[in-house]
Design a protein around this motif. Sequence first.
Motif, PDB file in Angstrom:
ATOM      1  N   THR A 104      -1.042   7.990  -5.080  1.00 59.40           N
ATOM      2  CA  THR A 104      -0.668   8.102  -3.659  1.00 59.40           C
ATOM      3  C   THR A 104       0.830   7.859  -3.494  1.00 59.40           C
ATOM      4  N   PHE A 105       1.346   6.876  -4.257  1.00 56.27           N
ATOM      5  CA  PHE A 105       2.790   6.600  -4.219  1.00 56.27           C
ATOM      6  C   PHE A 105       3.572   7.874  -4.576  1.00 56.27           C
ATOM      7  N   ILE A 106       3.166   8.515  -5.684  1.00 55.70           N
ATOM      8  CA  ILE A 106       3.870   9.726  -6.144  1.00 55.70           C
ATOM      9  C   ILE A 106       3.777  10.819  -5.072  1.00 55.70           C
ATOM     10  N   ARG A 107       2.580  10.981  -4.523  1.00 57.35           N
ATOM     11  CA  ARG A 107       2.368  12.060  -3.553  1.00 57.35           C
ATOM     12  C   ARG A 107       3.152  11.800  -2.265  1.00 57.35           C
ATOM     13  N   ASN A 108       3.008  10.575  -1.726  1.00 54.25           N
ATOM     14  CA  ASN A 108       3.664  10.275  -0.446  1.00 54.25           C
ATOM     15  C   ASN A 108       5.193  10.304  -0.555  1.00 54.25           C
ATOM     16  N   CYS A 109       5.691   9.949  -1.729  1.00 57.22           N
ATOM     17  CA  CYS A 109       7.156   9.967  -1.903  1.00 57.22           C
ATOM     18  C   CYS A 109       7.645  11.328  -2.394  1.00 57.22           C
TER      19      CYS A 109
END
Length: 536
Positions: free
Chosen positions: A446-451
């Motif tokens: 989620t971190f990778i996707r949201n950023c």
Amino acid sequence: QFPFGRRLPCDIYWHGVSFHDNDIFSGQVNKFPGMTEMVRKITLSRAVRTMQDLFPLEYNFYPRSWILPEEFSLFVDEVRMMKDGDPSWKPTFIVKPDGGCQGDGIYLIKDPSDIRLTGSIQSRPAVVQEYICKPLLVDKLKFDIRLYVLLKSLEPLEIYIAKDGLSRFCTEPYQEPTLKNLHQVFMHLTNYSLNIHSGNFIHSDNVNTGSKRTFSSILCRLSSKGADVKKLWSDIISLVIKTIIALTPELKVYYQSDIPAGKPGPTCFQILGFDILLMKNLKPMLLEVNANPSMRIEHEQELSPGVFENVPSPVDEEVKVAVIRDTLRLVDPQKKKRKDTQKHIDCCKNKLNISYNYFMCHRCQTLEHVPEASEELLGTGPAGRGEGDTPRSPEAGLPSLCLKQVFPKYAKQFNYLRLVDRVAALFIRFLGVKGTTKLGPTGFRTFIRNCKLSNSNFSMASVDILYIDITRRWNSMGIDHKESGMCLQAFVEAFFCLAQKKYKSLPLHEQVASLIDFCEYHLAALDEKRLVCGRG
Ligand code: ADP
């Protein structure tokens, strides 16, 4: 003492050892969750190393260190390389067991092959460190400095340093390490608990002599010889602030886990003991940080063989009583209430544009008398009122504070170093379920996707591989098996990897700063979008 079964909450909880307060919902506790773990030799060395990777010059106050057993071959290789590069380099190393204190298990070696690898090293991890061979000597003796530091708050960061500390002396004249004298602990180790057993230890009533003295007495002596003690103090302040900046990211992870934001809980403060060694050229070097520094103001004296008595130690008393007294003054909940009330009165006064002394407060519907109240509340009123007058400020008559605020006072000079803090804020955001300290694979995705960090060059499959590789390695170091998932240090390593990939040609700290800006920008945009959608 907190009697068993007590129901009423306290304003201040003062623990002897560490934070363990899952059932306290208000007040202030004198320990931070995770501090004891953070200042262990290995964890501290790791936290400082991360900062040394980013800012090598700013963090050159900590001796080069390797973590055993995992970095043993790295240690051997690096020492060999350095010796090949400079054959005149004849180093000494100091081996310190992790979690040890009072000099316990510490020994000096000349060559990596002298490390006692048999048996104990596996069961007892350690740090091996370059030994500082040329310390500043006073009366031909090596000494170190114990300084007391108050971490008053983590968010916002507030740090105070005590204006005086202790200098603890060795009890045998110092000689640079040779194979012959390596084992002489009274010459090389400054620990009070060791040197007290030497026949040469001198208890002194006078703060300027003996085996334990005030740091100010050493500064006086240095100053009389023309040393620049102002510069020395400013270097020490800088060392303390930088060390705390290295510790805060993980402390914040522990904090949100034990005291989740938005739920009732106590706030924390803590007195730390910084052990510092001065080199011959007066450069201060950090030896270690103590989460639970001794506050004893007595020492044992052998009156007759086998008969001991506790006698007051004036040097300890002079330094430590002031530290505790002023810590209590700074965290005094009444003081905060007085300040808040004063703010409220000022605010009402401004709103109503009042120039006379009495006014009706809209919030509390009482008649307030302004000048007396403000003087009294802030303790700035004239001292020495007679009996029957309004009571004197509790601060009146106390000596001036021995604790000097250094942060946020000098924040401007140091804020650029707080990069890992910002990485930790990202980590905490994606931890998801409150109460954990490790990030699961979904949180990382989620971190990778949201950023918006994934693209055609960096697929989600590569993201998973990065997560698995780094997490597995950190977990195999056997730091904390209680929870599975990615710890903060592993996340920081992954973040540095991503930064290096994305911003190839920049120095590491610029790569990391650029990636943080990039992530923060995308997360802010996402929050904005969610807010708009929510309103819609
Ligand atoms: P402990 O927690 O057991 O006291 P320290 O790290 O404080 O461990 O080390 C004990 C003592 O060894 C210090 O007080 C200091 O005198 C000496 N010492 C530690 N590290 C170094 C070093 N890198 N160079 C020189 N002396 C050191």
